[in-house]
Design a protein around this motif. Structure first.
Motif, PDB file in Angstrom:
ATOM      1  N   PRO A 369       0.803  -1.237   0.000  1.00 14.10           N
ATOM      2  CA  PRO A 369       0.000   0.000   0.000  1.00 14.10           C
ATOM      3  C   PRO A 369       0.833   1.282   0.000  1.00 14.10           C
ATOM      4  O   PRO A 369       0.426   2.269  -0.576  1.00 14.10           O
ATOM      5  CB  PRO A 369      -0.830  -0.124   1.276  1.00 14.10           C
ATOM      6  N   GLN A 382       0.623  -7.112   1.160  1.00 11.40           N
ATOM      7  CA  GLN A 382      -0.657  -7.772   1.389  1.00 11.40           C
ATOM      8  C   GLN A 382      -0.654  -9.133   0.701  1.00 11.40           C
ATOM      9  O   GLN A 382      -0.177  -9.259  -0.428  1.00 11.40           O
ATOM     10  CB  GLN A 382      -1.810  -6.925   0.829  1.00 11.40           C
ATOM     11  N   ARG A 384      -2.534 -10.717  -1.064  1.00 15.76           N
ATOM     12  CA  ARG A 384      -3.596 -10.777  -2.073  1.00 15.76           C
ATOM     13  C   ARG A 384      -2.917 -10.948  -3.426  1.00 15.76           C
ATOM     14  O   ARG A 384      -2.020 -10.170  -3.760  1.00 15.76           O
ATOM     15  CB  ARG A 384      -4.385  -9.470  -2.091  1.00 15.76           C
ATOM     16  N   VAL A 416      -3.909  -2.195   7.659  1.00 13.85           N
ATOM     17  CA  VAL A 416      -3.709  -2.769   6.321  1.00 13.85           C
ATOM     18  C   VAL A 416      -4.375  -4.152   6.288  1.00 13.85           C
ATOM     19  O   VAL A 416      -3.892  -5.073   6.942  1.00 13.85           O
ATOM     20  CB  VAL A 416      -2.212  -2.890   5.981  1.00 13.85           C
ATOM     21  N   PRO A 417      -5.470  -4.293   5.532  1.00 18.19           N
ATOM     22  CA  PRO A 417      -6.114  -5.613   5.463  1.00 18.19           C
ATOM     23  C   PRO A 417      -5.163  -6.641   4.849  1.00 18.19           C
ATOM     24  O   PRO A 417      -4.380  -6.318   3.951  1.00 18.19           O
ATOM     25  CB  PRO A 417      -7.318  -5.384   4.538  1.00 18.19           C
ATOM     26  N   GLU A 418      -5.249  -7.858   5.343  1.00 17.17           N
ATOM     27  CA  GLU A 418      -4.410  -8.959   4.831  1.00 17.17           C
ATOM     28  C   GLU A 418      -2.926  -8.596   4.885  1.00 17.17           C
ATOM     29  O   GLU A 418      -2.150  -8.906   3.969  1.00 17.17           O
ATOM     30  CB  GLU A 418      -4.837  -9.336   3.406  1.00 17.17           C
TER      31      GLU A 418
END
Lengths: 482, 136
Positions: A369, A382, A384, A416-418
């Motif tokens: 990010p 992340q 992802r 921060v997701p994941e």
């Protein structure tokens, strides 16, 4: 996992040691303190040795392979530290000895205080706190007492950025103060507008980790500390990430008033099973009288200079027995003396270089990010992967175990997701970093072609995927207590 | 971005709580987006019945294997009931976030004005998708 419990190795009557006949009169214990039902394992010495050596071989450690646990700084613990701490003069002394008989030990503590003060720019240091969070609690109590002594009893709040370690709000709560969260801005810095809005005459201070847990050096840190001071508050520095800046900049010169040092991170002492640690605290001249004691002071006596214990005049009191975790302090001292000022700076530079190398090589595959910025000693990616929607960070982390890497920190920081928080430290060579990158790129490929390989990982570890949901939902906290 | 479900009869807070009118009271819980971000929920901490909060106050917490997050009052008011069954069935938050996994029932203090500050399902869907695109 094939290793049995040590209780399962028990064989009636087997003994590891034979106690000598007592050479002092036997004392009768009160019968109500005696019991017949104490089920300890009955094993021989070799049973014990083999059992624990086998268990240790099932474990991953920094002596086995890379351990890029973000925020935890799993750097190598040099073996010379262990040699130093086992020197008889350190190992065979007792904390209750008269100071005159342990001048070498006290001189080491005095010099360590001075070296930490020099590295951080602070005026005084106490070596008492036993861990980072213990240092935080100490620091918050120092700030509170300093302000209360100046009649500022209306100050009850501590500001904590949303990128902070969870220990910051916990330490605040333990000290009886209230937490107010401050958001981060789009570049990962403290949001200055939100900080201004939160600052008033009820604020004790701000707890700031810099570099923060996104691995970013706050670009406005001078404005942040100035704003807090203008509002009459103080700034606490969480030294968890000091290893990125040692020898490069001094927190006291950035406007911090208090900071703890994680000797088990920056200064290479073992993290070891939850302890012992050491979290010394440094403060400015204004706050020096509030440090927990005893600290070591150099005193001129008739017999010459002596290192003697001293309780600061407005001390928050004792927060640890004796001299803190002395053995840990000896290891940190050794590390500092082995590297010198130049070496410490070089370690910071390599830690930052290694993290930026990994960030640059991974950010095309794993989203980062704040990947547009130069990171410090760590960065947050992340888990992802494009074209593999069902894959989560936990799957990537578990699959890394099959490549003989310890997974990075996952799902932290919470903003921060994941999150996949990677800190290589200065320890690792370029070859090791390249192997780590190769593993993560391979895993991204597997995520697209064979996602089940990730969902069911690890495949080569002593235990396969643990059921964390079941473990958290069906708590069994009451083991039999003997 | 994944496809999430949205209750068209509910309104939504930016902090991912949903709220649905039910007679003179409102029911609230967390959205499908929230449960997916949290992953497997293991514990829900709910307030005492009778407690009063303002809109935006923290009224409890939801804990997953990954994280513990505060949950915020979508509307000001008094708690008239909490879903005690979640204590033994935290997985309902993942399975049925708009139904069986309701968190609290509120007697609202100022429903008409505060409802207008919340998003309808279409706006919330757009908001959640924008947040995901920004990496949040």
């Amino acid at each position: 996992m094939t290793e049995p419990l040590i209780y399962e190795l028990s064989s009636p009557g087997r003994k590891g040691v034979v106690m000598p006949e007592p050479d002092v009169p036997l004392a009768e214990l009160p019968s109500d303190l005696l019991r017949a039902d104490l089920p300890l394992p009955e094993v021989s010495e070799i049973d014990v040795v083999r059992h624990f050596v086998r268990l240790s071989q099932l474990n991953h450690a920094v002596d086995v392979g890379m351990y890029p646990l973000g925020s935890c700084t799993m750097k190598y613990n040099p073996k010379v530290n262990e040699v130093a701490v086992r020197l008889p003069g350190f190992a065979w002394t007792h904390p209750l000895q008269e100071p005159e008989t342990v001048q070498g030990n006290l001189a080491l503590l005095y010099e360590l205080q001075e070296m930490l003060a020099e590295a951080s720019g602070f005026a005084a240091v106490s070596l008492q706190p036993a861990a980072g969070a213990h240092g935080e609690l100490t620091g918050v109590l120092i700030m509170r007492n300093y302000l209360y002594d100046r009649g500022q009893r209306q100050r009850t709040k501590i500001l904590v950025p949303d990128s902070a370690h969870g220990t910051n709000p916990a330490s605040t709560t333990m000290s009886g103060l209230t937490v107010v969260e401050v958001p981060s801005d789009a570049r990962g810095n403290v949001d200055l507008a939100a900080l201004k809005a939160a600052l008033d005459e009820t604020v004790v201070g701000l707890m700031l980790t810099n570099p923060n847990t996104l691995g970013l050096f706050d670009e406005n840190v001078l404005d942040v500390t100035r704003l807090v001071h203008e509002a009459g508050g103080l700034v606490y520095g969480d030294g968890a990430n000091f290893n990125a800046i040692v020898g490069i900049c001094k927190p006291a010169e950035l406007g911090f008033d208090v900071m703890h040092f994680n000797l088990h991170k920056t200064f290479s002492t073992p993290h070891g099973g939850g302890g012992p640690g050491a979290g010394p605290v440094g403060v400015t001249q204004e706050l020096a009288a509030y440090l927990p004691g005893p600290i070591v002071a150099l005193s001129e006596t008739e017999e010459g200079s002596l290192c003697l214990p001293q309780m600061p005049s407005r001390s928050i009191g004792r927060i640890k027995s004796f001299w803190g975790n002395f053995g840990v302090l000896v290891r940190a001292y050794t590390y500092i003396r082995m590297h010198g000022a130049e070496g410490l700076r070089r370690n910071s530079e390599y830690a930052v270089l290694n993290a930026n190398y990994l960030q640059a090589r991974l950010k095309g595959t794993y989203p980062v990010p704040h990947g547009d910025r130069t990171c410090m000693h760590e960065f947050v990616a992340q888990g992802r992967i494009e074209g593999a929607e069902g894959i989560r960070t936990m799957d990537v982390a578990k699959r890394l175990i099959d490549f003989r890497f310890h997974p990075p920190t996952v799902y932290f920081p919470l903003i921060v997701p994941e999150a996949l928080m990677i800190e290589p430290t200065e320890t690792e060579s370029k070859e090791t970093l390249d192997a780590f990158v190769a593993a993560l790129l391979k895993i991204a490929e597997e995520a697209r072609t064979d996602p089940d390989l990730l969902h069911t990982a690890p495949h080569t570890a002593p235990v396969s995927r643990l059921d964390e949901v079941k473990a958290a939902r069906e708590l069994k906290l009451c083991a039999p207590c003997y | 971005m994944k496809e999430y479900t949205y209750d068209r009869n509910a309104r939504y807070a930016r902090t991912h709580e949903w709220v649905r009118l039910d007679g003179s009271e409102v029911v609230s819980g967390v959205s499908d987006v929230a449960q997916d971000l949290l992953s497997d929920v293991v514990f829900v901490d709910l307030p005492a019945v009778g407690a009063t909060f303002k809109q935006g106050d923290v009224f409890g917490a939801v804990e997953s294997v990954k994280a513990a997050e505060d949950v915020y009052m979508p509307l000001s008011g008094t708690i008239v009931a909490v879903n005690g069954e979640l204590a033994d069935n935290a997985e309902w938050v993942n399975q049925d976030p708009y139904g069986k996994a309701w968190f609290i029932r509120i007697k609202p203090a100022n429903a008409a004005a505060e409802m207008a500050t919340l998003m309808d399902a279409a706006s919330y869907k757009k908001y959640a998708e924008e947040e995901a695109a920004q990496g949040h």
